[in-house]
Design a protein around this motif. Sequence first.
Motif, PDB file in Angstrom:
ATOM      1  N   THR A  74      -0.999  -2.324  -3.859  1.00  0.00           N
ATOM      2  CA  THR A  74      -2.124  -1.678  -3.174  1.00  0.00           C
ATOM      3  C   THR A  74      -3.289  -2.659  -3.069  1.00  0.00           C
ATOM      4  O   THR A  74      -3.752  -3.198  -4.079  1.00  0.00           O
ATOM      5  N   ASP A  75      -3.738  -2.889  -1.855  1.00  0.00           N
ATOM      6  CA  ASP A  75      -4.801  -3.874  -1.618  1.00  0.00           C
ATOM      7  C   ASP A  75      -6.150  -3.404  -2.149  1.00  0.00           C
ATOM      8  O   ASP A  75      -6.425  -2.206  -2.249  1.00  0.00           O
ATOM      9  N   LYS A  76      -7.001  -4.397  -2.453  1.00  0.00           N
ATOM     10  CA  LYS A  76      -8.358  -4.097  -2.893  1.00  0.00           C
ATOM     11  C   LYS A  76      -9.284  -3.804  -1.717  1.00  0.00           C
ATOM     12  O   LYS A  76     -10.180  -2.968  -1.810  1.00  0.00           O
ATOM     13  N   THR A  77      -9.069  -4.496  -0.616  1.00  0.00           N
ATOM     14  CA  THR A  77      -9.957  -4.347   0.537  1.00  0.00           C
ATOM     15  C   THR A  77      -9.877  -2.947   1.132  1.00  0.00           C
ATOM     16  O   THR A  77      -8.786  -2.400   1.318  1.00  0.00           O
ATOM     17  N   ILE A  78     -11.025  -2.382   1.402  1.00  0.00           N
ATOM     18  CA  ILE A  78     -11.106  -1.078   2.066  1.00  0.00           C
ATOM     19  C   ILE A  78     -11.717  -1.287   3.451  1.00  0.00           C
ATOM     20  O   ILE A  78     -12.818  -1.819   3.588  1.00  0.00           O
ATOM     21  N   PHE A  79     -10.977  -0.902   4.469  1.00  0.00           N
ATOM     22  CA  PHE A  79     -11.466  -1.041   5.846  1.00  0.00           C
ATOM     23  C   PHE A  79     -12.233   0.222   6.225  1.00  0.00           C
ATOM     24  O   PHE A  79     -11.677   1.320   6.186  1.00  0.00           O
ATOM     25  N   GLU A  80     -13.480   0.049   6.577  1.00  0.00           N
ATOM     26  CA  GLU A  80     -14.335   1.201   6.858  1.00  0.00           C
ATOM     27  C   GLU A  80     -14.494   1.438   8.356  1.00  0.00           C
ATOM     28  O   GLU A  80     -14.461   0.502   9.159  1.00  0.00           O
ATOM     29  N   ALA A  81     -14.678   2.687   8.693  1.00  0.00           N
ATOM     30  CA  ALA A  81     -14.924   3.059  10.090  1.00  0.00           C
ATOM     31  C   ALA A  81     -16.332   2.623  10.487  1.00  0.00           C
ATOM     32  O   ALA A  81     -17.198   2.413   9.638  1.00  0.00           O
ATOM     33  N   PRO A  82     -16.594   2.466  11.790  1.00  0.00           N
ATOM     34  CA  PRO A  82     -17.967   2.152  12.223  1.00  0.00           C
ATOM     35  C   PRO A  82     -18.900   3.301  11.868  1.00  0.00           C
ATOM     36  O   PRO A  82     -18.474   4.443  11.683  1.00  0.00           O
ATOM     37  N   SER A  83     -20.163   3.012  11.770  1.00  0.00           N
ATOM     38  CA  SER A  83     -21.135   4.040  11.377  1.00  0.00           C
ATOM     39  C   SER A  83     -21.442   5.020  12.505  1.00  0.00           C
ATOM     40  O   SER A  83     -21.828   6.169  12.266  1.00  0.00           O
ATOM     41  N   SER A  84     -21.275   4.567  13.742  1.00  0.00           N
ATOM     42  CA  SER A  84     -21.580   5.446  14.885  1.00  0.00           C
ATOM     43  C   SER A  84     -20.842   4.963  16.123  1.00  0.00           C
ATOM     44  O   SER A  84     -20.241   3.886  16.124  1.00  0.00           O
ATOM     45  N   LEU A  85     -20.875   5.754  17.167  1.00  0.00           N
ATOM     46  CA  LEU A  85     -20.233   5.435  18.443  1.00  0.00           C
ATOM     47  C   LEU A  85     -21.296   5.343  19.546  1.00  0.00           C
ATOM     48  O   LEU A  85     -22.386   5.915  19.416  1.00  0.00           O
ATOM     49  N   PRO A  86     -21.011   4.646  20.641  1.00  0.00           N
ATOM     50  CA  PRO A  86     -21.956   4.602  21.772  1.00  0.00           C
ATOM     51  C   PRO A  86     -22.261   6.014  22.283  1.00  0.00           C
ATOM     52  O   PRO A  86     -21.361   6.837  22.451  1.00  0.00           O
ATOM     53  N   LYS A  87     -23.526   6.279  22.522  1.00  0.00           N
ATOM     54  CA  LYS A  87     -23.942   7.609  22.981  1.00  0.00           C
ATOM     55  C   LYS A  87     -24.747   7.517  24.287  1.00  0.00           C
ATOM     56  O   LYS A  87     -25.672   8.302  24.518  1.00  0.00           O
ATOM     57  N   ASP A  88     -24.411   6.537  25.117  1.00  0.00           N
ATOM     58  CA  ASP A  88     -25.173   6.354  26.361  1.00  0.00           C
ATOM     59  C   ASP A  88     -24.315   6.574  27.601  1.00  0.00           C
ATOM     60  O   ASP A  88     -24.455   5.888  28.606  1.00  0.00           O
ATOM     61  N   ASN A 113       0.811  -1.227   0.000  1.00  0.00           N
ATOM     62  CA  ASN A 113       0.000   0.000   0.000  1.00  0.00           C
ATOM     63  C   ASN A 113       0.838   1.268   0.000  1.00  0.00           C
ATOM     64  O   ASN A 113       0.343   2.342   0.360  1.00  0.00           O
ATOM     65  N   ILE A 114       2.065   1.172  -0.427  1.00  0.00           N
ATOM     66  CA  ILE A 114       2.967   2.327  -0.362  1.00  0.00           C
ATOM     67  C   ILE A 114       2.503   3.481  -1.244  1.00  0.00           C
ATOM     68  O   ILE A 114       2.826   4.643  -0.991  1.00  0.00           O
ATOM     69  N   ASP A 115       1.728   3.180  -2.278  1.00  0.00           N
ATOM     70  CA  ASP A 115       1.275   4.226  -3.191  1.00  0.00           C
ATOM     71  C   ASP A 115       0.359   5.232  -2.507  1.00  0.00           C
ATOM     72  O   ASP A 115       0.207   6.366  -2.979  1.00  0.00           O
ATOM     73  N   ILE A 116      -0.257   4.832  -1.387  1.00  0.00           N
ATOM     74  CA  ILE A 116      -1.209   5.737  -0.715  1.00  0.00           C
ATOM     75  C   ILE A 116      -0.738   6.129   0.687  1.00  0.00           C
ATOM     76  O   ILE A 116      -1.537   6.559   1.515  1.00  0.00           O
ATOM     77  N   THR A 117       0.573   5.976   0.948  1.00  0.00           N
ATOM     78  CA  THR A 117       1.070   6.306   2.297  1.00  0.00           C
ATOM     79  C   THR A 117       2.116   7.413   2.289  1.00  0.00           C
ATOM     80  O   THR A 117       2.860   7.573   3.249  1.00  0.00           O
ATOM     81  N   ALA A 118       2.196   8.190   1.205  1.00  0.00           N
ATOM     82  CA  ALA A 118       3.155   9.304   1.162  1.00  0.00           C
ATOM     83  C   ALA A 118       2.792  10.338   2.237  1.00  0.00           C
ATOM     84  O   ALA A 118       1.638  10.446   2.640  1.00  0.00           O
ATOM     85  N   PRO A 119       3.789  11.123   2.683  1.00  0.00           N
ATOM     86  CA  PRO A 119       5.208  11.108   2.339  1.00  0.00           C
ATOM     87  C   PRO A 119       5.974   9.996   3.058  1.00  0.00           C
ATOM     88  O   PRO A 119       5.407   9.320   3.921  1.00  0.00           O
ATOM     89  N   TYR A 120       7.255   9.845   2.720  1.00  0.00           N
ATOM     90  CA  TYR A 120       7.995   8.656   3.104  1.00  0.00           C
ATOM     91  C   TYR A 120       9.190   8.938   4.017  1.00  0.00           C
ATOM     92  O   TYR A 120       9.658  10.056   4.115  1.00  0.00           O
ATOM     93  N   MET A 121       9.668   7.874   4.636  1.00  0.00           N
ATOM     94  CA  MET A 121      10.746   7.833   5.620  1.00  0.00           C
ATOM     95  C   MET A 121      10.208   8.258   6.990  1.00  0.00           C
ATOM     96  O   MET A 121       9.113   8.799   7.103  1.00  0.00           O
ATOM     97  N   HIS A 122      10.992   7.996   8.016  1.00  0.00           N
ATOM     98  CA  HIS A 122      10.529   8.235   9.392  1.00  0.00           C
ATOM     99  C   HIS A 122      10.197   9.699   9.647  1.00  0.00           C
ATOM    100  O   HIS A 122       9.398  10.016  10.519  1.00  0.00           O
TER     101      HIS A 122
END
Length: 648
Positions: free
Chosen positions: A621-635, A558-567
């Motif tokens: 670059t991987d095909k899988t896209i990891f998505e965030a949850p739709s909402s958070l606990p609000k109680d 996935n280096i193509d989408i992690t610019a910029p580079y080096m520590h």
Amino acid sequence: MKTDNILIFGSLLFTFLAIFGSRPSSQSSYYTNKAIGDINRKFQQDLALFTESTAHFYEIVEEFRQGKSGKKRMTSAYNNLRRSFKQIEFIVEYLDSEAFNKTLNGAPLPKLEQKVADLTILEPKGLQVIDELMGGDLEEKDRGDLSEIASKLMQDTRKIERYLALRTITDRQFFEAARLAVIRMATLGVTGFDTPGTKQGILDVYTVLSTQQVYFELYEPELKQVGKTECLQRFKQVVQIGMKRAKDEDFDTFNRLKFTKEVVNPLYALIKEIHLGLDYETIDEVSRFPLAFNYMSDHIFEKDFLNKFYFVSIPEDEHFDSIEALGKLLFYDPVLSKNNDMACATCHSPDKAFTDGLVTSKSNSGKDLKRNAQTLNYAGYSSAFFHDLGTKRLEDQFEHVVLSKDEFNSSYAEILKKLMGSKTYTTLFKNAFPNQVETIASNNVDYALAAYVMKLSSFDNPVDLYFQGLKTSLPIEVERGYNLFTGKANCATCHFTPLYSGLVPPLFTETEAEVLGVPNFKTEPWVLDDDLGRLGNGVTQEVAYFYEAAFKTPTIRNIDITAPYMHNGVFESLEEVMDFYNKGGGVGLGIKLDHQTLSSDPLNLTETEVADIITFMKHLTDKTIFEAPSSLPKDFEQPFLNTRNLVK
């Protein structure tokens, strides 16, 4: 359990099992009358020949040093030495991996002795050091160094021979060693890692494969008894294909991509097929402790080849999915930070392969931090974490973020107090950790986050799919780029396949750091970045001069989408990164750095070759896209916490 001792224990256990596990009595008729008896006898004979060849090589080196013979004769003696070594390498490495790495074939770099209280530096010695010298001009000083290293090799080999004379290898161990040999050949052999000076790794392939064929032919009578000779025939056919490739091609022309697909993968699978066909036990049947890789996988690019549970203290049980689901919520929830405005996802966004796209990440006050955010994809497969390798377990990373005044600036007590105020979170923790006495324990927050990070690996980029047999071909420029990456460009001697990271094959238990000489800015005069790297990671056992400016070798997936580079994020594009490597790193730019581990010699890559390598890397670059949850606990009991926003 928060400790790095598990890795050490696991390594020791593997060595113990390799030596003693299921070892039959030397008087057993089973042992003497079957193939394994011939295998042990042949190994002892070949080991004796290797010992003799080390003595002969030392003798010729001394003659060369004294001017009594030429380099041609010494080169011939070295070639004989390498052939004899490659015939016994896989069994020696399996039975005595520590001696193998410290005395026979360790990387030509200083290391620290890890088993003593004081810091003891182990100077490099062995065949890789010899190879590096043999590939040079051999000036007068080099001749003396070569003689000294050759003498040590001769002495160490005699000790190893005496030690291994008391050992026998079982059928299970033989098959495991044979598969490790295939991994080493594909990852350290053809890439030039094992032959940093002479680049004879392709010649070594011929020896490795021909040796494997001789050994496996000893199983023919047993395979005939169980009706499995067809497996052996297929094995020999694949070996012959590989031997022909090794004979007809040299280091620069060798097609590593086709070799991996057509030889390495099927050979690795066939060894397992023969192993199981003969109904010999496997490592999974004799050990309760996992290895870093899955022995039952068919090839090294399978999704489950590496065992993610090896690197953590989280058990692989029915609760893991619940732990991971909890970790996903926590990862995106700013409730973990003091001011409820910063989450893990603040610096690790899923659409950027869990980086943030910034030169260096921002603090909780908006100031620039010292380092660039690393990708979390495939991060779980590592023996140490952060750029400086300062943390040894995945689940221990979070503590640094919690306590950092520049990041979450909080405490576990404060976090637990807030989480306990949510019925949703308390229920999720109870379901994920049903055996936990406390409703929410601090270490379970760590485990949940680690479990989520463990899920962020999909192994589904186009190159993976090709090796997995799910894609029939790759663009020709990708093929050229892969072959350059694993060959002429030397990329794969640090970014090891299959992760293209610093996780070292064939055992995959250690993660490397490299000294590259990364500058602080992209302007002349070039100045080394002032970050101490591993030397300043706070681990007292790692305070050694050669760790200054050493940084973890990250995955380039996935280096193509992690610019910029080096520590420090100094390079904005892959073109700039390749230009830096092509010129020999920091030293090649003129920075004074005595212990750079990257070769300072220019790679002499053409514009087309650089473009091909970049094209190959973009196809990681991987095909899988990891998505965030739709909402958070609000109680939450505290109303203001229910107004916080999901961080994406």
